[in-house]
Design an enzyme around this catalytic site. Structure first.
Site, PDB file in Angstrom:
ATOM      1  N   SER A  84      -0.369  57.058  59.196  1.00  0.00           N
ATOM      2  CA  SER A  84      -0.907  58.413  59.412  1.00  0.00           C
ATOM      3  C   SER A  84      -0.014  59.528  58.874  1.00  0.00           C
ATOM      4  O   SER A  84      -0.400  60.705  58.953  1.00  0.00           O
ATOM      5  CB  SER A  84      -1.155  58.625  60.907  1.00  0.00           C
TER       6      SER A  84
ATOM      7  N   ASP B 290     -16.547  62.270  67.059  1.00  0.00           N
ATOM      8  CA  ASP B 290     -15.552  61.192  67.230  1.00  0.00           C
ATOM      9  C   ASP B 290     -15.916  60.322  68.431  1.00  0.00           C
ATOM     10  O   ASP B 290     -15.447  60.551  69.553  1.00  0.00           O
ATOM     11  CB  ASP B 290     -14.157  61.795  67.411  1.00  0.00           C
TER      12      ASP B 290
ATOM     13  N   ASP C 203     -10.666  53.733  65.793  1.00  0.00           N
ATOM     14  CA  ASP C 203      -9.526  54.614  66.024  1.00  0.00           C
ATOM     15  C   ASP C 203      -8.648  53.946  67.076  1.00  0.00           C
ATOM     16  O   ASP C 203      -9.151  53.357  68.039  1.00  0.00           O
ATOM     17  CB  ASP C 203     -10.021  55.979  66.531  1.00  0.00           C
TER      18      ASP C 203
ATOM     19  N   HIS D  53     -11.160  60.859  70.617  1.00  0.00           N
ATOM     20  CA  HIS D  53     -10.252  61.912  71.102  1.00  0.00           C
ATOM     21  C   HIS D  53     -11.030  63.011  71.830  1.00  0.00           C
ATOM     22  O   HIS D  53     -10.529  63.592  72.799  1.00  0.00           O
ATOM     23  CB  HIS D  53      -9.495  62.522  69.909  1.00  0.00           C
TER      24      HIS D  53
ATOM     25  N   CYS E 280      -6.187  61.615  64.615  1.00  0.00           N
ATOM     26  CA  CYS E 280      -7.548  61.106  64.759  1.00  0.00           C
ATOM     27  C   CYS E 280      -7.972  60.365  63.488  1.00  0.00           C
ATOM     28  O   CYS E 280      -8.207  60.979  62.438  1.00  0.00           O
ATOM     29  CB  CYS E 280      -8.500  62.264  65.046  1.00  0.00           C
TER      30      CYS E 280
END
Length: 613
Positions: A327, A351, A366, A376, A390
């Site tokens: 990330s 999400d 995720d 999230h 995310c």
């Protein structure tokens, strides 16, 4: 009467013969004298200079004089690589009565290794006649005493006082500094042999190898008068050698110590860069090794232990370790989405905790899904998606960008290219594209692979030094310099070389940097655990790099995996946010995730921001 006449005739005849012989002899003597005089004239008058030179060559020898190797110091002047006086055992082969017997005796007395004898033989091939050949370095007091007691049976053996390379901090900066070692047959090619006559050591790896020509210096020479056996009688004249140059590094050895202590025994790598110059302030690769062991020949057992270790202590992870960046690339992709008009600061992405491509039943999950059972939030924007890392947001962004634009965006930050740092053997990592996959693997590119690259996984690999440059570019809002360890040579500053120039509006830079600030300071930020007590601003980003694949419906259970199958942890950061003084990259191998990396960065940032000057 007749008999008397015959006797007189014989005497006259004898006299004539004798006279003739005398004349012939005299003529011969004159010819010989003429020949000698002409030869004398030829030697002493016509060719006197030539034969005087030949005579001098027989009694005057030229000896090389080795230069002193340049020292290496850190940014504050602390010595990192120096030359220490030491005693070396040497043999002059021409003076040894029986060289093989002498070597056998010394092996019995001092426990010489096969490597010592082999290197002696290699060095002997390159040395001039009547020159001592080093056999064993850094003699101890006990070894000196043994040699003194047995000197009567060691013809041709001598103890020479000389300078030997020494690294005062041992393994603390071993990968960066590298080491010198005894010159082997393959270390010097034919064109360099004259430059190394009389020199026994050469830079093998690290800065010692990269700056070999600068650190080595230039040979001097002396003319000495010798007797018929080649023994030196008198120095006639001398050309002094030119010492090697002194290297002053950007490296701060105390910051290096803080970083090394914080990493402890874990495998990993740490890089700290001054964004304003590209100067490398710290470079830690763990496990480490002590370069002092290599200077005069490491033992076979010690080298085998380093070479065969699964933990690869000889690998400089800072420039040679290649890992999925995970990330840590999300701010870079966020900037690309803003620049290309694909998203803006208010763009929202649903999400549910996973992402699906149209017509594909596979769910790209995720990491937060296994913690909360959902995403999230119902919807996520760019800033929060950077702070909370995310994956769903960046799956969507990667899909909308497409693999070609995604790869171009990361290439702007130097991903997939060497940085040009002044260390040998830097790796370039992998920035995958459909063309790369077809060339290397021989198969087509799939849409799901674009999503995986969008969160820094899949085929993608980076080095810690690459990420340090990329983070410096974010800290400087678009510019980054080629990373360099050396700040000055003999006190003359080294010019900084620009490397990256990324054009983006100030509002776009502010949006992604705000997300990185929230990573540390917001309650849901993935590095919020480091915010307590911070009295300076920090922008950061965590990353968790998967080492082994997890099936779609399976759960990552760290306790069920072997140590070497566990996730790597990343943390990248810079501080202060508006006037950055330092950019830090921390990688912890098989540690589980980024939460193990940011405490190390916190220790380094605390030290750097609290130092004087």
């Amino acid at each position: 009467m007749a008999r008397q006449l015959n006797q007189m005739q014989d005497w006259t005849r004898e006299t004539r013969i004798t006279h003739r012989r005398v004349m012939v002899l005299a003529a011969l003597m004159l010819l010989i004298m003429a020949g000698l005089l002409s030869r004398y004239f030829y030697l002493q008058v016509l060719h006197t200079s030539e034969y005087r030179a030949l005579s001098d060559r027989n009694r005057i020898a030229v000896r090389t004089v080795s230069p002193t190797r340049g020292v290496i110091v850190d940014r504050s002047g602390q010595f990192l690589a120096v030359n220490e006086p030491s005693f070396t055992l040497a043999i002059t082969p021409e003076r040894a009565v029986d060289l093989e017997s002498t070597l056998a005796t010394l092996t019995d007395l001092l426990g010489l290794s096969a490597a010592d004898v082999e290197l002696f033989a290699d060095t002997r091939k390159r040395r001039r006649p009547m020159s001592p050949v080093p056999l064993k370095y850094r003699l101890t007091d006990e070894e000196l005493a043994i040699i003194a007691v047995n000197k009567h049976q060691l013809a041709g053996v001598s103890v020479v006082s000389e300078l030997t390379r020494y690294y005062p901090d041992g393994d603390l900066a071993g990968h960066a500094l590298g080491y010198v070692g005894r010159i082997g047959i393959d270390d010097v090619d034919e064109s360099q042999k004259d430059a190394y006559r009389g020199i026994t050591h050469i830079g093998k790896v690290g800065l010692e190898a990269y700056y070999e020509d600068i650190l080595r210096g230039t040979l001097g020479a002396s003319r000495v008068e010798t007797n018929a056996r080649g023994v030196e009688l008198e120095v006639i004249d001398r050309i002094e050698p030119i010492p090697g140059s002194e290297l002053t590094l950007h490296l701060d050895i105390e910051l290096q110590r803080v970083a090394s202590d914080a990493l402890g025994d874990r495998r990993g790598a740490i890089v700290a860069i001054d964004p304003a110059t590209g100067g490398v302030l710290s470079a830690v690769s763990n496990p480490r090794y002590d370069p002092n062991k290599f200077v005069n020949g490491i033992s076979f057992a010690d080298y085998a232990a380093l070479r065969d270790s699964r933990d690869a202590p000889l690998l400089n992870r800072v420039v040679q370790g290649q890992y999925p960046p995970a990330s840590t690339i999300k701010p870079m992709l966020g900037l690309s989405g803003l620049n290309r008009g694909i998203i803006d600061a208010d763009s929202m992405v649903p999400d549910p905790g996973y992402y699906q491509l149209e017509g594909d039943s596979r769910r790209y999950r995720d990491w937060i899904l296994r913690i909360r059972g959902t995403g999230h939030a119902d919807e996520m924007n760019l800033r929060d998606s950077i702070a909370q890392s995310c994956d769903v947001y960046f799956y969507d962004l990667a899909h909308r960008l497409g693999i070609d634009a995604l790869a171009d965006s990361l290439a702007e930050f130097g991903i997939g290219s060497t940085t040009g740092v002044d260390l040998p053997s830097e790796k370039q990592g992998v920035l995958p594209t459909p063309q790369w996959k077809q060339r290397v693997i021989g198969s087509n590119w799939y849409g799901g692979e674009t999503l995986i690259v969008g969160i820094g996984q899949g085929y993608m690999l980076t080095t810690p030094i690459q990420l340090a440059v990329a983070v410096s570019a974010i800290a400087n809002r678009g510019t980054a310099f080629k990373p360099s360890f050396v700040a000055a040579i003999d006190g003359i500053p080294v010019t900084n070389q620009p490397l990256l120039d990324i054009d983006a509006p100030a509002t776009h830079w502010r949006e992604i940097i705000d997300g990185m600030v929230d990573t540390v300071f917001s309650a849901r930020g993935t590095a919020s655990g480091m915010r307590s007590g911070l009295d300076y601003s920090v922008a950061g980003k965590t990353g968790t790099a998967q080492v082994v694949g997890i099936a779609q419906d399976a759960t990552y259970e760290e306790d069920l995996l072997s140590e070497y199958q566990r996730n790597h942890g990343w943390f990248v950061a810079f501080a202060p946010v508006d006037e950055p003084e330092i950019a830090v990259v921390v990688l912890t191998e098989n540690s589980g995730g980024g939460s193990t990396a940011y405490p190390i960065a916190r220790d380094m940032l605390d030290y750097w921001m609290s130092r004087d000057g």
